[in-house]
Write a protein that holds these residues in place. Structure first.
Motif, mmCIF file in Angstrom:
data_model
loop_
_atom_site.group_PDB
_atom_site.id
_atom_site.type_symbol
_atom_site.label_atom_id
_atom_site.label_comp_id
_atom_site.label_asym_id
_atom_site.label_seq_id
_atom_site.Cartn_x
_atom_site.Cartn_y
_atom_site.Cartn_z
ATOM 1 N N PRO A 66 0.834 -1.211 0.000
ATOM 2 C CA PRO A 66 0.000 0.000 0.000
ATOM 3 C C PRO A 66 0.866 1.258 0.000
ATOM 4 O O PRO A 66 1.951 1.286 0.593
ATOM 5 N N ARG A 67 0.402 2.300 -0.667
ATOM 6 C CA ARG A 67 1.162 3.550 -0.695
ATOM 7 C C ARG A 67 1.058 4.280 0.648
ATOM 8 O O ARG A 67 0.108 4.069 1.412
ATOM 9 N N GLY A 68 2.036 5.129 0.904
ATOM 10 C CA GLY A 68 2.061 5.863 2.152
ATOM 11 C C GLY A 68 1.022 6.966 2.203
ATOM 12 O O GLY A 68 0.489 7.403 1.175
ATOM 13 N N VAL A 69 0.759 7.439 3.396
ATOM 14 C CA VAL A 69 -0.203 8.520 3.617
ATOM 15 C C VAL A 69 0.278 9.783 2.901
ATOM 16 O O VAL A 69 1.443 10.165 3.008
ATOM 17 N N GLY A 70 -0.614 10.403 2.138
ATOM 18 C CA GLY A 70 -0.286 11.625 1.425
ATOM 19 C C GLY A 70 0.457 11.416 0.124
ATOM 20 O O GLY A 70 0.857 12.391 -0.526
ATOM 21 N N ILE A 71 0.634 10.168 -0.294
ATOM 22 C CA ILE A 71 1.343 9.854 -1.534
ATOM 23 C C ILE A 71 0.347 9.351 -2.575
ATOM 24 O O ILE A 71 -0.444 8.432 -2.299
ATOM 25 N N GLY A 72 0.355 9.953 -3.757
ATOM 26 C CA GLY A 72 -0.533 9.529 -4.830
ATOM 27 C C GLY A 72 -0.071 8.229 -5.446
ATOM 28 O O GLY A 72 1.092 7.829 -5.318
ATOM 29 N N ARG A 73 -0.990 7.579 -6.149
ATOM 30 C CA ARG A 73 -0.666 6.282 -6.739
ATOM 31 C C ARG A 73 0.456 6.379 -7.769
ATOM 32 O O ARG A 73 1.343 5.523 -7.825
ATOM 33 N N GLU A 74 0.462 7.432 -8.596
ATOM 34 C CA GLU A 74 1.513 7.573 -9.598
ATOM 35 C C GLU A 74 2.858 7.873 -8.942
ATOM 36 O O GLU A 74 3.893 7.365 -9.378
ATOM 37 N N GLU A 75 2.851 8.691 -7.895
ATOM 38 C CA GLU A 75 4.092 8.972 -7.161
ATOM 39 C C GLU A 75 4.632 7.694 -6.526
ATOM 40 O O GLU A 75 5.848 7.441 -6.525
ATOM 41 N N PHE A 76 3.717 6.889 -5.976
ATOM 42 C CA PHE A 76 4.102 5.590 -5.416
ATOM 43 C C PHE A 76 4.752 4.726 -6.480
ATOM 44 O O PHE A 76 5.832 4.142 -6.273
ATOM 45 N N ARG A 77 4.114 4.595 -7.628
ATOM 46 C CA ARG A 77 4.661 3.746 -8.702
ATOM 47 C C ARG A 77 6.029 4.246 -9.152
ATOM 48 O O ARG A 77 6.965 3.464 -9.343
ATOM 49 N N ARG A 78 6.149 5.559 -9.330
ATOM 50 C CA ARG A 78 7.401 6.132 -9.818
ATOM 51 C C ARG A 78 8.553 5.887 -8.835
ATOM 52 O O ARG A 78 9.648 5.489 -9.232
ATOM 53 N N TYR A 79 8.291 6.103 -7.538
ATOM 54 C CA TYR A 79 9.355 5.886 -6.559
ATOM 55 C C TYR A 79 9.723 4.395 -6.489
ATOM 56 O O TYR A 79 10.910 4.044 -6.437
ATOM 57 N N TYR A 80 8.732 3.559 -6.468
ATOM 58 C CA TYR A 80 8.971 2.109 -6.410
ATOM 59 C C TYR A 80 9.881 1.678 -7.564
ATOM 60 O O TYR A 80 10.893 0.989 -7.347
ATOM 61 N N GLU A 81 9.532 2.096 -8.772
ATOM 62 C CA GLU A 81 10.273 1.637 -9.952
ATOM 63 C C GLU A 81 11.639 2.309 -10.097
ATOM 64 O O GLU A 81 12.610 1.655 -10.503
ATOM 65 N N SER A 82 11.748 3.586 -9.773
ATOM 66 C CA SER A 82 12.995 4.311 -10.038
ATOM 67 C C SER A 82 13.967 4.288 -8.863
ATOM 68 O O SER A 82 15.183 4.485 -9.068
ATOM 69 N N GLN A 83 13.462 4.021 -7.644
ATOM 70 C CA GLN A 83 14.327 4.059 -6.466
ATOM 71 C C GLN A 83 14.398 2.714 -5.733
ATOM 72 O O GLN A 83 15.489 2.194 -5.500
ATOM 73 N N HIS A 84 13.238 2.181 -5.380
ATOM 74 C CA HIS A 84 13.242 0.991 -4.524
ATOM 75 C C HIS A 84 13.699 -0.262 -5.267
ATOM 76 O O HIS A 84 14.476 -1.057 -4.722
ATOM 77 N N VAL A 85 13.211 -0.448 -6.479
ATOM 78 C CA VAL A 85 13.622 -1.630 -7.244
ATOM 79 C C VAL A 85 15.127 -1.638 -7.497
ATOM 80 O O VAL A 85 15.798 -2.658 -7.234
ATOM 81 N N PRO A 86 15.739 -0.543 -7.994
ATOM 82 C CA PRO A 86 17.202 -0.565 -8.174
ATOM 83 C C PRO A 86 17.957 -0.816 -6.871
ATOM 84 O O PRO A 86 18.997 -1.492 -6.879
#
Length: 223
Positions: free
Chosen positions: A8-28
């Motif tokens: 689940p995305r964090g409080v105050g974080i939009g779904r697209e922001e969640f996806r972008r951070y996940y793919e560009s930061q967390h996955v690498p």
């Protein structure tokens, strides 16, 4: 072995922001330390809210090593990064067994593929559920349409929100469009959502896990 995680995305974080951070930061970041045979993130694209924003699928190459890493400095680093985009307290994960029920094998790279995820509760035991859904899938899917089942294993019922996830890959009218398919008796859909997949390419996975835990500890000691 395969594992699932409902993210689940964090409080105050939009779904697209969640996806972008996940793919560009967390996955690498994860790929610096862990080795996977296959790694897919299925990002939720439909509304209303279903309590999670991504269903992640992991096929670790070395389960014991991954568990050891998560108990030390690497795990602390990963959890710290999770807090930047996810509601960490509500993340749930489970081991599972995947079975292809109908259609073609999964693609080598599923990036961009739409899938419907049906979270199921069932009265039948695992073998009976699998046999029942294999019969259903053979009748429900046209030739070539991929349907897979992830059976959650080794988890108390209250520790994960479903007993299994039924995946309808690249769904269209032959699978009921936006309507729930008619599943066999004693199988209940507790949640339905559309997703779009992001998959780490095999070439990237082949060089993942090269940054050792020892190097992480050394780097942090020099900060």
């Amino acid at each position: 072995m395969k594992a699932l995680a409902l993210m689940p995305r964090g409080v105050g974080i939009g779904r697209e922001e969640f996806r972008r951070y996940y793919e560009s930061q967390h996955v690498p970041l994860a790929l610096r330390y862990f080795r996977f045979r296959k790694y897919v993130r299925n990002h939720v694209t439909s509304s209303p809210e279903v309590g999670f924003d991504c269903v992640s699928e992991f096929w670790p190459l070395e389960v014991a090593q991954a568990a050891t890493l998560m108990q030390g400095a690497v795990g602390e680093r990963m959890h710290e990064d999770e807090r930047q985009f996810a509601d960490q307290a509500r993340i749930v994960s489970a081991p599972c067994r995947e079975t292809r029920l109908a259609g073609a094998p999964r693609r080598d790279d599923e990036t961009g593929i739409g899938k419907v995820a049906l979270l199921l509760r069932s009265t039948p035991d695992g073998p009976t559920l699998l046999s029942t859904l294999q019969t259903w899938a053979a009748a429900a899917a046209r030739s070539g349409r991929t349907i897979t089942l992830d059976e959650v294993i080794g988890m108390p019922q209250d520790a994960f929100p479903c007993d299994a996830i039924l995946w309808l890959h690249a769904p269209d009218a032959d699978l009921g469009g936006d309507a729930d398919p008619q599943l066999p008796a004693n199988v209940t859909i507790v949640c339905r959502t559309r997703t779009r997949a992001e998959e780490t390419p095999a070439a990237t996975l082949s060089v993942a896990g090269k940054f050792s835990a020892d190097r992480l500890v050394l780097a942090e000691s020099l900060d």
